[in-house]
Design an enzyme around this catalytic site. Structure first.
Site, short mmCIF file in Angstrom:
data_model
loop_
_atom_site.label_atom_id
_atom_site.label_comp_id
_atom_site.label_asym_id
_atom_site.label_seq_id
_atom_site.Cartn_x
_atom_site.Cartn_y
_atom_site.Cartn_z
N TYR A 61 13.78 -3.07 -4.26
CA TYR A 61 12.69 -3.23 -5.22
C TYR A 61 11.49 -2.31 -4.97
O TYR A 61 10.93 -1.77 -5.91
CB TYR A 61 12.22 -4.68 -5.18
CG TYR A 61 10.97 -4.96 -5.97
CD1 TYR A 61 11.02 -5.12 -7.36
CD2 TYR A 61 9.73 -5.06 -5.34
CE1 TYR A 61 9.87 -5.36 -8.08
CE2 TYR A 61 8.58 -5.31 -6.07
CZ TYR A 61 8.64 -5.46 -7.43
OH TYR A 61 7.53 -5.70 -8.16
N ASN A 102 -0.36 1.46 5.67
CA ASN A 102 0.65 0.70 4.91
C ASN A 102 1.40 -0.16 5.90
O ASN A 102 1.99 0.36 6.85
CB ASN A 102 1.60 1.67 4.19
CG ASN A 102 2.77 0.97 3.51
OD1 ASN A 102 3.81 1.55 3.31
ND2 ASN A 102 2.61 -0.29 3.15
N GLY A 103 1.38 -1.47 5.68
CA GLY A 103 2.07 -2.38 6.59
C GLY A 103 1.21 -3.59 6.86
O GLY A 103 0.26 -3.87 6.12
N GLY A 163 0.54 -0.27 -4.56
CA GLY A 163 -0.70 -1.01 -4.40
C GLY A 163 -1.64 -0.72 -5.55
O GLY A 163 -1.92 0.46 -5.82
N CYS A 217 7.66 -12.65 4.51
CA CYS A 217 7.58 -11.36 5.21
C CYS A 217 6.23 -11.28 5.92
O CYS A 217 5.20 -11.54 5.33
CB CYS A 217 7.68 -10.22 4.20
SG CYS A 217 7.43 -8.61 4.95
N CYS A 241 15.48 -4.22 8.94
CA CYS A 241 14.88 -5.55 8.91
C CYS A 241 15.43 -6.27 7.68
O CYS A 241 15.40 -5.73 6.58
CB CYS A 241 13.35 -5.47 8.81
SG CYS A 241 12.61 -7.11 8.55
N CYS A 292 0.80 -1.21 0.00
CA CYS A 292 0.00 0.00 0.00
C CYS A 292 0.84 1.27 0.00
O CYS A 292 1.96 1.29 0.47
CB CYS A 292 -0.95 0.10 1.20
SG CYS A 292 -1.98 -1.34 1.42
#
Ligand code: SF4
Length: 486
Positions: A269, A124-125, A50, A409, A460, A23
């Site tokens: 990416y 977003n997440g 998204g 992920c 991460c 998103c």
């Protein structure tokens, strides 16, 4: 409802999907501006994050109005729709589904009632404690609340419901309480009738930035969206920070201590190349990754070609470092976009050719270095290698600007399940044989991290090294709330 726009779908082969982002979010507070149009163009700049659904909510001091639908930003909105969205504050969302199915009722911004009015929220997440939060919602407000009542099964609907469950609290106070209990990745923009809010999880997994207009403020997933609406970058929204923007200006408060763990895959990416992360463009970082890839995996070859477009900057870096000429060997159909049209079986068999086509006279007889950003299931690279051989390439050396993706992920990127990840089952040599290349090289994880200039502990890297900085969910999967609400 299915509708056509004459474009080809990116999902010609459901078994051949690359990593999917989770998103794009955008918000603006600007009393003298057409906030709906600014948000439209902000979302347009974030479309890569998204493509399943889009929405905009506008506050005008008295009400909050939201319009959302399935499809690309340009499919969902037209001039007439945007002209009905009048106000001084707006939030927008471009969705790819991570929790909750790809359905209309899960589109965002999500609307909810609060003790003081209405909230519209975009996320977003991906949250990792959705089941606990669902229990919390049930205990505080019942499960028949807000958009949950209408079948919204996203973790965003849970946050929205919780924001309305603190009687006597302002939205700012509720937000500080709620966000301290939420786990996982969340970059949020939300508004009520008068103010704009932005918040980021304590790890800052997904990006979120603050920008300044001449007479207003903007928050967005990426700096590229600030550029597109003419806003100047001010700073990142800090991990664990809640920002409120209203007629009094900008104020900030912390709801958690920051433990920064930004997503490494954004550099490889996800983010636009013209976005700035940590003070330099993602393009520059990708070129540097390509240089390191050339040093680690040199080869005698005639031409370096990218897999457009996310492989392009790394291919430039590989060519610069190796001294091998850079060229365009694959042409991408620029009009490939996501639609609801399913290809016929004949088209499906053509597969990747609908998206990429080799330039025969460029690749014929050449020893090629082909640079791509990642290998997930390997179907794309296998088809590419075959296509380039058919076009006459003499040798094909595949170079990948990320390490092997071995782990799923849980923080907002939909790769594939662990068993579908090619690198989880095979060594690099086996993958090389599987995709039919003459050689294969991935950039080393530490080299990739160095190229970002971000310290390793602040990133991460879980999809590459399996070290999850936030405890993964007890019940993984995008339909977790479909199960608990069933
Ligand atoms: S697991 Fe990979 S894609 Fe997901 S947040 Fe971490 S680095 Fe990014």
């Amino acid at each position: 409802m299915a509708r056509g726009d004459g474009q080809l779908t990116q999902e010609l082969d459901p078994q051949d999907q690359g990593p999917k982002d989770a998103c794009g979010v955008f918000g603006v507070w600007a009393p003298d501006e057409d906030v709906a149009k600014l948000t439209y163009f902000g979302l347009y700049a974030l479309q890569h994050r998204g493509q399943e659904a889009a929405g905009i909510a506008v506050g005008n001091g008295d009400n909050v109005l939201v319009y959302k639908d399935m499809g690309l930003v340009s499919q969902v909105f037209d001039e007439t729709t945007l002209n009905t969205l009048v106000g001084h504050v707006a939030v927008g969302h471009a969705r790819y589904s991570t929790t909750g199915a790809n359905e209309w009722q899960n589109a965002q911004p999500t609307l909810g009632a609060t003790p003081a009015g209405t909230v519209a929220l975009g996320h977003n997440g991906n949250l990792t404690n959705s089941e606990e939060l669902f229990e919390l919602v049930r205990n505080r407000a019942g499960s028949d609340v807000g958009e949950l009542r209408y079948g919204n099964t996203t973790d965003t609907a849970l946050i929205t419901a919780l924001l309305g469950s603190y009687p006597g609290h302002t939205l700012e106070e509720s937000a500080a309480e709620v966000f301290a209990q939420v786990r996982g990745a969340f970059s949020l923009v939300f508004c009520d009738e008068s103010a704009l809010y932005a918040a980021r999880d304590p790890q800052g997994v997904r990006p979120l930035v603050l920008g300044r207009l001449e007479h207003g403020w903007v928050v967005a997933s990426e700096t590229a969206a600030l550029d597109i609406v003419g806003a100047a970058f001010v700073r990142e929204v800090e991990p664990g920070e809640l920002i409120v923007i209203d007629a009094q200006g900008v104020r900030s408060r912390r709801f958690a201590v920051a433990e920064r763990k930004g997503c490494l895959f954004e550099f490889v990416y996800l983010a636009r190349p013209d976005t700035q992360i940590s003070g330099r463009s993602v393009h520059q970082t990708r070129v540097e990754i390509g240089r390191r890839l050339a040093r680690e995996h040199p080869v005698d070859a005639d031409l370096v070609i990218p897999v457009p477009e996310s492989g392009t900057p790394a291919a430039v870096g590989y060519a610069e470092e190796s001294g091998i000429p850079y060229g365009v060997g694959l042409v991408k159909n620029s009009y490939v976009g996501r639609t609801f049209i399913q290809p016929s079986q004949t088209l499906r068999q053509l597969g990747i050719r609908l998206k990429l086509n080799p330039l025969r006279e460029i690749v014929n007889g050449k020893r090629l270095v082909v640079v791509d950003d990642s290998i997930v299931r390997g179907n794309t690279q296998r088809a590419l290698v075959q296509m380039l051989r058919e076009a006459g390439a003499k040798e094909i050396h595949v170079r990948i600007s990320s390490p092997p993706v071995k782990w799923p992920c849980f923080y907002g990127i939909d790769f594939a399940s662990r068993s579908e990840l090619l690198a989880n089952e095979m060594s690099t040599d086996q993958i090389c044989v599987s995709i039919g290349a003459d050689s294969l090289g991935y950039v080393d994880l530490d080299a990739l991290i160095e190229a970002t200039t971000v310290p390793k502990p602040a990133l991460c890297r879980a999809c590459f090294d399996g070290i999850y900085p936030i405890e993964p969910p007890r019940t993984p999967g995008k339909n977790v709330l479909d199960k608990v609400t069933a």
